[in-house]
Enzyme design. Sequence first.
Site, PDB file in Angstrom:
ATOM      1  N   SER A 262       0.839  -1.202   0.000  1.00  0.00           N
ATOM      2  CA  SER A 262       0.000   0.000   0.000  1.00  0.00           C
ATOM      3  C   SER A 262       0.869   1.245   0.000  1.00  0.00           C
ATOM      4  O   SER A 262       2.082   1.193   0.236  1.00  0.00           O
ATOM      5  CB  SER A 262      -0.907   0.012   1.238  1.00  0.00           C
ATOM      6  OG  SER A 262      -0.137   0.269   2.411  1.00  0.00           O
ATOM      7  N   LYS A 263       0.227   2.382  -0.238  1.00  0.00           N
ATOM      8  CA  LYS A 263       0.927   3.666  -0.197  1.00  0.00           C
ATOM      9  C   LYS A 263       1.529   3.896   1.180  1.00  0.00           C
ATOM     10  O   LYS A 263       2.632   4.451   1.310  1.00  0.00           O
ATOM     11  CB  LYS A 263      -0.041   4.792  -0.551  1.00  0.00           C
ATOM     12  CG  LYS A 263       0.591   6.188  -0.494  1.00  0.00           C
ATOM     13  CD  LYS A 263      -0.425   7.263  -0.811  1.00  0.00           C
ATOM     14  CE  LYS A 263       0.188   8.651  -0.696  1.00  0.00           C
ATOM     15  NZ  LYS A 263       0.634   8.971   0.665  1.00  0.00           N
ATOM     16  N   ARG A 264       0.843   3.470   2.228  1.00  0.00           N
ATOM     17  CA  ARG A 264       1.356   3.652   3.592  1.00  0.00           C
ATOM     18  C   ARG A 264       2.689   2.945   3.786  1.00  0.00           C
ATOM     19  O   ARG A 264       3.551   3.428   4.517  1.00  0.00           O
ATOM     20  CB  ARG A 264       0.329   3.138   4.610  1.00  0.00           C
ATOM     21  CG  ARG A 264      -0.877   4.042   4.765  1.00  0.00           C
ATOM     22  CD  ARG A 264      -1.772   3.586   5.906  1.00  0.00           C
ATOM     23  NE  ARG A 264      -2.328   2.266   5.630  1.00  0.00           N
ATOM     24  CZ  ARG A 264      -3.430   2.064   4.913  1.00  0.00           C
ATOM     25  NH1 ARG A 264      -4.074   3.086   4.387  1.00  0.00           N
ATOM     26  NH2 ARG A 264      -3.887   0.832   4.714  1.00  0.00           N
ATOM     27  N   ASP A 267       5.274   5.231   2.296  1.00  0.00           N
ATOM     28  CA  ASP A 267       5.488   6.384   3.168  1.00  0.00           C
ATOM     29  C   ASP A 267       6.298   5.980   4.405  1.00  0.00           C
ATOM     30  O   ASP A 267       7.182   6.723   4.860  1.00  0.00           O
ATOM     31  CB  ASP A 267       4.148   6.975   3.611  1.00  0.00           C
ATOM     32  CG  ASP A 267       3.378   7.598   2.455  1.00  0.00           C
ATOM     33  OD1 ASP A 267       4.001   7.895   1.418  1.00  0.00           O
ATOM     34  OD2 ASP A 267       2.149   7.774   2.588  1.00  0.00           O
ATOM     35  N   SER A 287       2.378  12.780  -3.708  1.00  0.00           N
ATOM     36  CA  SER A 287       2.984  11.474  -3.466  1.00  0.00           C
ATOM     37  C   SER A 287       4.124  11.271  -4.454  1.00  0.00           C
ATOM     38  O   SER A 287       4.012  11.640  -5.623  1.00  0.00           O
ATOM     39  CB  SER A 287       1.940  10.358  -3.635  1.00  0.00           C
ATOM     40  OG  SER A 287       0.860  10.543  -2.744  1.00  0.00           O
TER      41      SER A 287
END
Length: 506
Positions: A262-264, A267, A287
Amino acid sequence: MRKVRVRFAPSPTGPLHIGGVRTALYNYLFAKKHDGDMLLRIEDTDSARFVPGAEDYIVEALNWLGIDIDEGIGAKTEGKYAPYRQSERKAIYRKYVDQLLAANLAYIAFDTPTELDAKRTEIANFQYDASTRGFMSNSLTLSSEEVQTRIEAGEQYVVRIKIEPNEDIKVQDLIRGEVVINSSIIDDKVLFKSSDELPTYHMANVVDDYLMEISHVIRGEEWLPSAPLHVLLYRYLGWTEVMPEFAHLPLLLKPDGNGKLSKRDGDRLGFPVFPLNWKDPKTGETSSGYREAGYFPEAVVNFLSLLGWNSGTEQEIFSMQELIDLFSLDRVSKSGAKFDYEKGKWFNHKYLQNKDNDEIADIYQRILVQKDIVEDSAKVTKIVSLVKERANFVNELWGQSSFFFVAPTEYDAKTIQKRWKTETPTQLTELIEVLKDINDFTPENTEEIVKEWITSKEYNLGGIMNAFRLSVVGEPKGPHMFDIITVIGKDETIERIQRAINTINI
């Protein structure tokens, strides 16, 4: 033999996830391997989730990666099956929805969201299916006159597929083999919504794949539970003989722990999960993308190709054509692939080393210009050749080579303490005189003369060379010293040594 035609059909609901990029890549490799066509179709039937700019982002990302579209959105010629945005194909779908209704293979349902929520509260694990539709508000429980009256009154409705229970539906998957799912666990999915006169994904997907003569549907594993529904739709519409073959790709998994990437995760661990930078039009949040992070598109393609597929060889570096030649779905894994972002850096490092120095220098020149440094291209090319082995990305070259362009004004304290002796200034002053007398300032000649001088004076070679490097570079790093001073030139070298002598006090 049926012509191979595949499609990549993303929804314009935000930036293209790196998992979607891999799906597009595998479709492309499969199509090109079999002299087929790849289509780009935009599945924008979910108008509530549409995000402005997402479609352009998808096209730009595929172009950057070298995934060439033969037909559809972004192609040089759109193709004979236009339009390729589902929102522009409204009139096409209604015909097939009506066909299902006429054959009693679908039905009209008037249940409101509030009524459906009430049923979910009343019945645990409520599912709209053969066991519940008999007491819901639909054309199976209402008279045809009442149904017509409610439609004419403008009451909103949906059309649901009518699925009979207790049938084993078989899906032949090119990666997983035969997958069997019992129809009793599939609900009567919505196929069409009167609110926007658009079909849902399931209906539009099947109709478009049929009309566009898609031969193979290669998509993510998350769509496998929907495959039996799609098989039923092909049967209900009388298209079983031309149903495409299915291949459901394994998920890209978190680098650590379990679950889908996921994007998390990006990050949290500091790596991109999108091909290009994306600025959210609602929040303004940006992003990061692989392109802006300094990755080469070829490295990203090579990296992604091996996340879930193997060539059967020990080779790791592949050109796009080599990937096309070797790709086959029978070498795609059934299990998910952990996203090793450090391996992605390794691939970029390899491509950086293999690229022509002139090409890297052209890119590096842009970084130098941003720092108000204008240098001769031949000099920059030479510097690149000396330092690129130490970098994963072009934007790391500055950290490895800044001293070529800017003389040091500070000197590494630990090196001074360890390497700068009482006698060092005297020895470096002598070195200046040696350098002044050298006419052929090539690395080989300068090294030979300097080392002969050190030997003749019985000085410590390491001591002289460490102080020499500290004076010119400012810290103990960089390529071969005599390569460095050849690039910066005799006068600059002497000036830097003299500055160090004047500056460093112990």
